[in-house]
Design a protein around this motif. Structure first.
Motif, mmCIF file in Angstrom:
data_model
loop_
_atom_site.group_PDB
_atom_site.id
_atom_site.type_symbol
_atom_site.label_atom_id
_atom_site.label_comp_id
_atom_site.label_asym_id
_atom_site.label_seq_id
_atom_site.Cartn_x
_atom_site.Cartn_y
_atom_site.Cartn_z
ATOM 1 N N GLU A 1 0.797 -1.233 0.000
ATOM 2 C CA GLU A 1 0.000 0.000 0.000
ATOM 3 C C GLU A 1 0.826 1.278 0.000
ATOM 4 O OE1 GLU A 1 -2.997 -0.226 -0.590
ATOM 5 O OE2 GLU A 1 -3.426 -2.305 -0.120
ATOM 6 N N LEU A 2 1.935 1.292 0.708
ATOM 7 C CA LEU A 2 2.699 2.529 0.831
ATOM 8 C C LEU A 2 3.804 2.664 -0.206
ATOM 9 C CD1 LEU A 2 3.071 2.991 4.701
ATOM 10 C CD2 LEU A 2 1.567 4.201 3.135
ATOM 11 N N PHE B 1 11.674 9.689 4.521
ATOM 12 C CA PHE B 1 12.258 8.514 5.173
ATOM 13 C C PHE B 1 13.213 8.940 6.282
ATOM 14 C CE2 PHE B 1 11.629 4.138 3.840
ATOM 15 C CZ PHE B 1 10.730 4.279 2.801
ATOM 16 N N ALA B 2 14.031 9.970 6.005
ATOM 17 C CA ALA B 2 14.987 10.435 7.012
ATOM 18 C C ALA B 2 14.263 10.922 8.264
ATOM 19 C CB ALA B 2 15.853 11.554 6.430
ATOM 20 N N LEU B 3 13.184 11.683 8.065
ATOM 21 C CA LEU B 3 12.406 12.164 9.204
ATOM 22 C C LEU B 3 11.802 10.991 9.980
ATOM 23 C CD1 LEU B 3 10.562 15.226 7.608
ATOM 24 C CD2 LEU B 3 12.405 15.283 9.301
ATOM 25 N N GLY B 4 11.321 9.983 9.244
ATOM 26 C CA GLY B 4 10.744 8.806 9.888
ATOM 27 C C GLY B 4 11.761 8.053 10.718
ATOM 28 N N GLY C 1 5.647 7.426 7.035
ATOM 29 C CA GLY C 1 4.909 6.260 7.512
ATOM 30 C C GLY C 1 5.587 4.954 7.161
ATOM 31 N N SER C 2 6.149 4.861 5.954
ATOM 32 C CA SER C 2 6.851 3.645 5.538
ATOM 33 C C SER C 2 8.028 3.358 6.454
ATOM 34 C CB SER C 2 7.346 3.792 4.090
ATOM 35 O OG SER C 2 6.273 3.947 3.202
ATOM 36 N N ALA C 3 8.828 4.399 6.744
ATOM 37 C CA ALA C 3 9.994 4.215 7.613
ATOM 38 C C ALA C 3 9.564 3.808 9.016
ATOM 39 C CB ALA C 3 10.813 5.505 7.660
ATOM 40 N N ALA C 4 8.523 4.439 9.534
ATOM 41 C CA ALA C 4 8.063 4.138 10.879
ATOM 42 C C ALA C 4 7.550 2.701 10.994
ATOM 43 C CB ALA C 4 6.969 5.122 11.292
ATOM 44 N N LEU C 5 6.803 2.255 9.978
ATOM 45 C CA LEU C 5 6.254 0.904 10.021
ATOM 46 C C LEU C 5 7.350 -0.147 9.840
ATOM 47 C CD1 LEU C 5 2.945 1.378 8.000
ATOM 48 C CD2 LEU C 5 3.244 1.233 10.471
ATOM 49 N N LEU C 6 8.325 0.135 8.990
ATOM 50 C CA LEU C 6 9.439 -0.804 8.822
ATOM 51 C C LEU C 6 10.245 -0.899 10.114
ATOM 52 C CD1 LEU C 6 10.645 0.056 5.200
ATOM 53 C CD2 LEU C 6 9.478 -2.012 5.965
ATOM 54 N N TYR C 7 10.351 0.211 10.814
ATOM 55 C CA TYR C 7 11.032 0.191 12.111
ATOM 56 C C TYR C 7 10.263 -0.693 13.101
ATOM 57 C CZ TYR C 7 13.204 1.756 16.439
ATOM 58 O OH TYR C 7 13.862 1.790 17.639
ATOM 59 N N LEU C 8 8.954 -0.572 13.087
ATOM 60 C CA LEU C 8 8.129 -1.400 13.975
ATOM 61 C C LEU C 8 8.390 -2.881 13.736
ATOM 62 C CD1 LEU C 8 5.724 -1.794 15.977
ATOM 63 C CD2 LEU C 8 4.228 -1.740 13.981
ATOM 64 N N VAL C 9 8.497 -3.257 12.459
ATOM 65 C CA VAL C 9 8.719 -4.666 12.116
ATOM 66 C C VAL C 9 10.103 -5.134 12.550
ATOM 67 C CG1 VAL C 9 8.991 -6.296 10.208
ATOM 68 C CG2 VAL C 9 7.103 -4.673 10.191
#
Length: 240
Positions: free
Chosen positions: A54-55, A71-74, A197-205
């Protein structure tokens, strides 16, 4: 806008209910260490698929400079949250919750991002919004379990259930803010949000769910569940 907001919130309730169901399951039928690892693997696969399906396709069409900044901000934001949560854990701030602070803070941020994502999706196309809301409801179900099992065992039932309830409320806030603040906005702001959002969610994983899942030895079942979670969301997107 009002009609879109009502429609988005109505489908978001699926995820809110899913979070509570996950919390109830974790409270009354708490999983053992291996089952906890399996749940975290499955949730990681679901979140990873949501990013991939989705992202990232939308992010890929944006200006490279905007994507890099987003991405850097995330990454900076999530590393900052990680350091804050570790400080909280080290100092024992929050008492019993200190040990679970890292996961809870990260998942809470994920809930806000998911909510904004649902809102933006409904602004773009209702059918896409429905699909994302359903996919994220599956994600939130397992994150509800993950959030509760991270809490101390001796914590009261109502306090434990406050965690998935909070997750649901953050989703609602994210949807509301996403629609009210981003209605009619296109271009760079949306690209920044999607990349962040992509960076934040990848970090979560990678830094939360899978790291905590490694507290017990890896098994073929847990690995399979990661790919099962990924495939489930990816197939939902393909069917759409």
């Amino acid at each position: 806008m009002a009609e879109t907001l009502i429609q988005a919130l109505s489908y978001t309730m699926l995820a809110v209910v899913a979070a509570l169901v996950g919390g109830l399951v974790a409270v009354y039928r708490p999983p053992g260490p291996h089952m906890e690892s399996n749940v975290q693997h499955f949730a990681a696969g679901v979140v990873f698929a949501a990013v991939a399906a989705e992202l990232l396709p939308d992010v890929h069409t944006r200006a490279p400079s905007v994507v890099v900044v987003g991405f850097a901000l995330g990454v900076v934001a999530m590393l900052g949250i990680h350091r804050l949560s570790k400080y909280v854990e080290k100092r024992g701030i929050g008492g019993k919750l200190a040990g679970a602070s890292s996961l809870l803070i990260t998942v809470s941020i994920d809930m806000l991002i998911d909510g904004v994502l649902i809102g933006v999706s409904f602004l773009a196309e209702a059918a896409t919004g429905v699909l994302i809301a359903v996919a994220l409801a599956i994600e939130v179900l397992f994150l509800g379990v993950t959030g509760v099992i991270a809490l101390p065992e001796k914590m009261g039932t109502l306090k434990k259930l406050a965690v998935p309830t909070g997750f649901g409320l953050l989703l609602v806030v994210g949807v509301t803010v996403g629609i009210l603040a981003l209605d009619g906005i296109t271009g760079t702001p949306i690209a920044l949000i999607l990349a962040f959002g992509s960076a934040a969610l990848l970090y979560l994983v990678t830094e939360e769910l899978l790291v905590k899942a490694q507290k017990v030895p890896e098994t073929p079942t847990s690995t399979t569940l990661f790919f099962a979670g990924f495939l489930l969301i990816f197939l939902l997107d393909m069917i759409h």
